[in-house]
Each structure stands twice: as structure tokens, then as C-alpha cells.
Design an enzyme around this catalytic site. Structure first.
Site, PDB file in Angstrom:
ATOM      1  N   SER A  76      -7.462  -5.599  14.695  1.00 17.73           N
ATOM      2  CA  SER A  76      -6.927  -6.839  14.101  1.00 17.73           C
ATOM      3  C   SER A  76      -5.729  -7.426  14.841  1.00 17.73           C
ATOM      4  CB  SER A  76      -6.527  -6.601  12.645  1.00 17.73           C
ATOM      5  OG  SER A  76      -7.654  -6.740  11.826  1.00 17.73           O
ATOM      6  N   LYS A  79      -6.419 -10.605  16.462  1.00 22.76           N
ATOM      7  CA  LYS A  79      -6.513 -11.849  15.676  1.00 22.76           C
ATOM      8  C   LYS A  79      -5.357 -12.793  16.007  1.00 22.76           C
ATOM      9  CE  LYS A  79      -9.026  -9.677  11.915  1.00 22.76           C
ATOM     10  NZ  LYS A  79      -8.953  -8.849  10.729  1.00 22.76           N
ATOM     11  N   TYR A 203     -15.700 -12.011  18.633  1.00 17.84           N
ATOM     12  CA  TYR A 203     -14.816 -11.269  17.717  1.00 17.84           C
ATOM     13  C   TYR A 203     -14.856  -9.750  17.971  1.00 17.84           C
ATOM     14  CZ  TYR A 203     -13.006  -9.301  13.371  1.00 17.84           C
ATOM     15  OH  TYR A 203     -12.298  -8.547  12.461  1.00 17.84           O
ATOM     16  N   TYR A 254      -1.898  -7.212   6.395  1.00 19.50           N
ATOM     17  CA  TYR A 254      -2.899  -7.483   5.350  1.00 19.50           C
ATOM     18  C   TYR A 254      -2.209  -7.653   3.994  1.00 19.50           C
ATOM     19  CZ  TYR A 254      -5.258  -4.744   9.003  1.00 19.50           C
ATOM     20  OH  TYR A 254      -5.663  -4.224  10.193  1.00 19.50           O
ATOM     21  N   VAL A 272      -7.057  -1.573  12.530  1.00 19.94           N
ATOM     22  CA  VAL A 272      -7.618  -0.358  11.934  1.00 19.94           C
ATOM     23  C   VAL A 272      -7.791   0.811  12.911  1.00 19.94           C
ATOM     24  CG1 VAL A 272      -8.774  -1.294   9.890  1.00 19.94           C
ATOM     25  CG2 VAL A 272      -9.956  -1.294  12.094  1.00 19.94           C
TER      26      VAL A 272
HETATM   27  N1  GLN Z   1     -12.767  -4.869  13.990  1.00 19.74           N
HETATM   28  C1  GLN Z   1     -12.273  -4.638  12.673  1.00 19.74           C
HETATM   29  C2  GLN Z   1     -13.173  -5.258  11.625  1.00 19.74           C
HETATM   30  O1  GLN Z   1     -13.626  -6.333  11.793  1.00 19.74           O
HETATM   31  C3  GLN Z   1     -10.902  -5.191  12.577  1.00 19.74           C
HETATM   32  C4  GLN Z   1     -10.306  -5.032  11.214  1.00 19.74           C
HETATM   33  C5  GLN Z   1      -8.907  -4.581  11.224  1.00 19.74           C
HETATM   34  O2  GLN Z   1      -8.336  -4.117  12.200  1.00 19.74           O
HETATM   35  N2  GLN Z   1      -8.335  -4.662  10.064  1.00 19.74           N
HETATM   36  O3  GLN Z   1     -13.449  -4.687  10.610  1.00 19.74           O
END
Ligand code: GLN
Length: 318
Positions: A76, A79, A203, A254, A272
Site C-alpha cells: 500500500s 498508493k 496496481y 488505514y 501489508v
Molecule cells: N496489495 C495489497 C492488496 O491489494 C495492498 C494492501 C495493503 O498493503 N494494505 O491487498
């Protein structure tokens, strides 16, 4: 005079080094209370006991401890990078017509708000639905070209041209992404994105960009300096870097962003894989890696380490 100044700096350096080492030792055992991100099979193979940290200041002085050389994927954290490129490509008006600016109390992969909101626009670019909408906006002639632009910015921010994609993590996520696929089809059905498979491919690849704590620390420093890299090169426009830092504070951890702002008080973005990129505006970049996650998907040891570090040095920006 100069000599004194030198020895003072060295003393500070030694103190910092010891501090990082002691904090890593202190918080590493808490990994037992966390869990790996098992929904991505390749991430379930990580060693949950690892904990590493790197801190870099404006002069480029880097302090490291623990598993700072171990490599992990951005997940993430990417992002934020994708958001900055989409903003460079299209400007605020277009980007925020597709994705909102408000934090959410729901988990990062939730579909719930998409359906009940008046507009099917994802709440913010740091949750999966919002990030998928943002990835659809990144310009380029092919998926490869679009991902190359994300990689290029990561390399520039980290001053590391060797950064690349971990293909096993990419394939693992692509093959098991039912939930992200559901989000993407929902977004297509609501007219937010056009091409599901291409967008998801961008993504998944951006999530699989592979770094270590030192890369994250230098990337954090680049944002701490409003878009100027360690080498002194402007790689992000100042207003976009500021906007990214604001999202780090409001949505970067988050649905634990509020608690993190109170307890730690610095801009941060987690993934994650267990990585966290953090920064102190104008002062330092911080990279942390601890793959055991808490219930909200943040590194359990990483968050505690950052809280302790921030309190010891009085780093809260508030
Ligand atoms: N690649 C992970 C997903 O799409 C990223 C989510 C994350 O790091 N929170 O679930």
C-alpha cells in the site's frame, strides 16, 4: 571549534545508533502477537520475527538497526506514489472527481461504502478501491510503460536506480486477488474505471515494487523536503508532496490513522508486507519493516517502534 562540533555530531550519531538498536530489540518480541498477510500466499512466506529500521537526515546521515537490509514489497505504500503521478498527469480536479479525500473507519479492502454512498466514488486514495481508481489514471502507452513511470519515481525518491519488481509477489497477488477484482468490477460498473484487467495489472505490479528500510527512509526524506531528493533534485512538485503528506496523516495507516496520529504524530504510510514509510517534515525520513501485522493490517512491531522513537525524540508534528 570545528573539532568540537565534529565530536558533538559523532556523539549524537552514536546515541542515535544505540537508540535504534535498543528500540528494535525491545519491540521485536511483540511480533508474536501479530500475523503475516496470509491472503497473499507469497507474503505468508515472510519471516514474521524480523524487525528493521533506518533513519536518514537532511545531510544524508543514515542510522540503521535490525533487519534493515531485508527486502520487502511496497504494497500500500505504492498508493501514495501512484497518487502523486496521477496528480502530475491530470491535476487535482480530475483526480478528485474519481476518488474522495475523506478518511474511512472501514478496513482497507472494504467494499461496503462503495455501495451505500450516494456517489460510487471511493472515499480516499489510500484504500484499495481508491488506489485502483488512481492506478487507472496513470498515463502511458502500455501497462509496462505506466508501471515504469511508477518505478522511475520510486527510484528517484529513494536515490536507488536498482529498485525493481518482485515477480513472485506480483504473480501471487494477481492469482489470488478475488477481492480486489470484485472492487475493480464494482468501480467499472459505476463508471469510475474503464479497463479492469489492465488497471489491476498496474496496481498489482506497483504493490510488488521491492525495497529495504533504507530506500523507504530516503523516500520519506524526499517528502519531508517537499519533493526534493537526498541528492538535491526536485522529483515531485512541492504542492503535490504536501498533499501526499496530508493523506499520510489522515489515511496513511488505514482505519488506525487517528490513533497513530495521537500516539506517534508524524506522517506515515504502511503496507501489508510490514513496511512503513514515515517522515518528520523538514528533518528526517524513516523506514521500518516488521511483517507481523496487527488486526488493521499495520506492522505490529513497526507501529510500537515508531511510537517509542517519536516520544523519545519529541517528534510529533502536532
Ligand atoms: N496489495 C495489497 C492488496 O491489494 C495492498 C494492501 C495493503 O498493503 N494494505 O491487498
Amino acid at each position: 571549534m570545528e573539532k568540537n562540533k565534529g565530536s558533538k555530531t559523532d556523539k549524537w550519531g552514536v546515541w542515535m545508533q544505540r537508540l535504534l538498536e535498543s528500540l528494535v530489540e525491545k519491540h521485536r518480541p511483540a511480533a508474536r502477537e501479530g500475523k503475516l498477510a496470509e491472503y497473499i500466499p507469497e507474503l505468508a512466506k515472510q519471516d514474521s520475527r524480523l524487525l528493521g529500521m533506518a533513519v536518514v537526515d537532511r545531510a544524508g546521515k543514515m542510522h540503521t538497526a535490525g533487519a534493515y537490509r531485508d527486502r520487502f514489497t511496497l504494497q500500500s505504500i505504492s498508493k501514495l506514489i501512484a497518487l502523486m503521478i496521477a496528480l502530475m498527469d491530470h491535476g487535482e480536479e480530475k483526480v478528485f472527481s474519481k476518488v474522495g479525500m475523506e478518511p474511512t473507519g472501514d478496513p482497507f479492502h472494504s467494499i461496503y461504502k462503495l455501495e451505500i454512498a450516494r456517489e460510487a466514488k471511493p472515499l480516499n486514495p489510500m484504500i484499495n478501491a481508491g488506489a485502483i481508481a488512481v492506478s487507472s489514471l496513470i498515463q502511458g502507452g502500455s501497462v509496462e510503460e505506466r508501471v515504469e513511470r511508477i518505478l522511475h519515481l520510486v527510484r528517484e525518491m529513494a536515490d536507488n536506480p536498482g529498485i525493481d519488481i518482485n515477480r513472485s509477489v506480483y504473480q501471487s497477488e494477481r492469482d489470488t486477488a478475488d477481492r480486489n477484482r470484485a472492487l475493480a468490477y464494482f468501480l467499472k460498473g459505476s463508471g469510475v474505471i474503464d479497463d479492469v484487467e489492465e488497471t489491476l495489472d498496474v496496481y498489482f505490479r506497483q504493490c510488488s515494487i521491492c525495497v529495504d528500510c533504507r530506500d523507504l527512509a530516503r523516500m520519506g526524506l524526499c517528502l519531508a523536503q517537499n519533493g526534493i531528493s537526498l541528492r538535491g533534485k526536485r522529483v515531485i512538485p512541492g504542492d503535490i508532496a504536501r498533499l501526499a503528506k496530508t493523506f499520510m496523516v489522515t489515511c496513511g495507516m488505514y482505519n488506525a490513522s487517528g490513533e497513530f496520529a495521537i500516539r506517534v504524530g508524524i506522517p506515515a504510510k504502511s503496507g501489508v508486507s510490514g513496511g512503513i514509510m514515515a517522515l518528520v517534515p523538514g528533518r528526517m525520513g524513516i523506514g521500518v519493516f516488521g511483517p507481523a501485522l496487527d488486526k488493521k493490517g499495520n506492522s505490529i512491531t513497526g507501529v510500537r517502534l515508531l511510537e517509542d522513537f517519536s516520544k523519545k525524540l519529541g517528534l510529533s508534528i502536532f
